[in-house]
Design an enzyme around this catalytic site. Structure first.
Site, PDB file in Angstrom:
ATOM      1  CD  GLU A 150      -2.480   1.486   2.615  1.00 18.73           C
ATOM      2  OE1 GLU A 150      -3.311   2.404   2.707  1.00 18.73           O
ATOM      3  OE2 GLU A 150      -2.186   0.730   3.568  1.00 18.73           O
ATOM      4  CD  GLU A 249      -6.908   2.668   6.656  1.00 22.36           C
ATOM      5  OE1 GLU A 249      -6.341   1.675   7.119  1.00 22.36           O
ATOM      6  OE2 GLU A 249      -6.430   3.359   5.736  1.00 22.36           O
TER       7      GLU A 249
END
Length: 272
Positions: A150, A249
Site C-alpha cells: 500500500e 478506513e
C-alpha cells in the site's frame, strides 16, 4: 454489474469500544458483513475467533506487525538489515490470518531511516523490499493468502514512508512478479499524492487487490465535505467490475454509528 461490498476497518471505526472483539460485534450489529484491521496482535486470538464465529463476519485484511513503534518503525518490508524480523512478523501475521480465515495481508514497507539521504538509500531499500516480497509470496501461497502493498502519502500522513505512489508500487510488483502479491489502493493516499484517480484506477485495475476509502483532506466519512466525489468513484469501480471489499478506513466526525448514513443509503439502493 456486481454490487460493491464494504467492510468496517475496526482500527478506525467503533473505537468507542476498547476491544477489537467488541468492535466486531458492533460492526455486525451495524449491518457490516466483513471487517478489516491494522494490528490485532495485542488482542486475545481466541476472543477474536469467538467473535468472528458468533457474528459470521468475514475478516478481510490485516497488516503485518509494524515493528518497534516506539523506535519509529512502521513496517519492516523495505528496511535493510532487518530481514529476519520481517520474516518473524510475517509468521505472526500468518498465524492470525490462518486462525481468522483472513485471505489478505498488507505487507508494510516501512520508513526511510531518520535523517537519511533518500536518494542514496532508495535503491537498496527497493531491493530489500523486492526480496522480502518474493519470500512472502511463497509463504502466503501455501496458505492461499494474497499479500498487498500500500502506498502511503508522504505529504500529510507519513513523510518518511518508503512506498508513496501507485507508480512506484506497480514498478516494484513488476519486479517481484508473483501473482499473489497485489496493490492496495487507498483512495485517500492516491488522491493526495497523484490525483488523476480515473486514469490511475483504469491503469492499475488489473493489479489492485483491495480498496480503502476516506474523504480528502480530513480523512472522514466519504460523504463529508472534501475533494472526492465518491458516488462517481464507486460507479467507476463498479464499471471496471471490482469484486473485492472496500475498506472503510476513516475517522468518524462524531460517533461511528452517526456517520454510517452514507453506507446504509448505498446498501439500501443496492437492495432496491
Amino acid at each position: 454489474m456486481a454490487p460493491l461490498k464494504f467492510c468496517a476497518n475496526i482500527t478506525w471505526l467503533f473505537t468507542e469500544l476498547p476491544d477489537f472483539s467488541q468492535r466486531m460485534y458492533a460492526a455486525a450489529a451495524a449491518g457490516f458483513q466483513a471487517v478489516e484491521a491494522a494490528w490485532l496482535y495485542d488482542s486475545d486470538l481466541q476472543e477474536l475467533q469467538r467473535a468472528r464465529e458468533a457474528t459470521g463476519l468475514e475478516v478481510v485484511l490485516i497488516n503485518t506487525p509494524p515493528g518497534n513503534v516506539k523506535a519509529g518503525d512502521l513496517g519492516l518490508g523495505a528496511v535493510p538489515e532487518r530481514e529476519a524480523e520481517f520474516r518473524q512478523s510475517l509468521d505472526l501475521a500468518v498465524k492470525y490470518a490462518r486462525a481468522l480465515h483472513c485471505k489478505r495481508i498488507h505487507l508494510m514497507a516501512g520508513r526511510f531511516p531518520e535523517d537519511s539521504d533518500r536518494t542514496a538509500v532508495a535503491k537498496n531499500m527497493e531491493a530489500v523490499f523486492v526480496q522480502n516480497l518474493s519470500y512472502a509470496a511463497d509463504v502466503l501461497a501455501k496458505e492461499g493468502i494474497t499479500g498487498l502493498i500500500e502506498p502511503i502519502n508522504t505529504r500529510i500522513t507519513d513523510p518518511r514512508y518508503f512506498l508513496d505512489s501507485p507508480h512506484q508500487a506497480a514498478a516494484i510488483l513488476e519486479k517481484v512478479g508473483k501473482p499473489n502479491i497485489k496493490l492496495q489502493m487507498d483512495v485517500f493516499h492516491w488522491q493526495i499524492m497523484d490525483g488523476n484517480l480515473t486514469q490511475n484506477i483504469q491503469k492499475y485495475f488489473p493489479i489492485i487487490g483491495h480498496v480503502q476509502i476516506a474523504q480528502v483532506p480530513g480523512r472522514n466519512e466519504p460523504d463529508s465535505a472534501g475533494e472526492l466525489n465518491y458516488s462517481y468513484l464507486f460507479k467507476t469501480l463498479e464499471t471496471h467490475g471490482y469484486q473485492g471489499y472496500i475498506g472503510c478506513e476513516y475517522k468518524p466526525l462524531s460517533s461511528t454509528a452517526e456517520g454510517l448514513g452514507w453506507i446504509k443509503q448505498h446498501l439500501t439502493s443496492k437492495k432496491s
